[in-house]
Design a protein around this motif. Sequence first.
Motif: not given
Length: 123
Positions: A106-113, A115-117
């Motif tokens: 979940r943390l990884h996904q949050d960080l990817l999102e 970074a994308a923003r």
Amino acid sequence: MNHIALDKQHDAVKQFVLSLPADSNGTVLELEGRAVACVLPPPSENGEDDEPWTNEKNERRCELIDRKYKGNPLSPAEALELARLQEQMIRYRERVAPLPLEAARRLHQDLLEKAARAQPDNA
């Protein structure tokens, strides 16, 4: 410990592995008189699932690991013992302190999102 699916192996390999003796102490495979592999029955068949993990077992495991990586080869019996101790330790760790993989995902996904923003639009 590595896991290899026999389903994907040639029939001759499957037949050979399945023909090995079902010895609770394992089977040592030799080539030209030299041990090259140890085959162990699955831990649940060893009756080790109910055994408690102890400081003594961990000390022995560490001793064998130290010897192995300091260039002192383990005997086949010691290699078998180390493999069993490693499996027991991993089962113990999974039971008392499972790795929080879901939280890490979940943390990884949050960080990817995030970074994308933060990326400027590449239009």
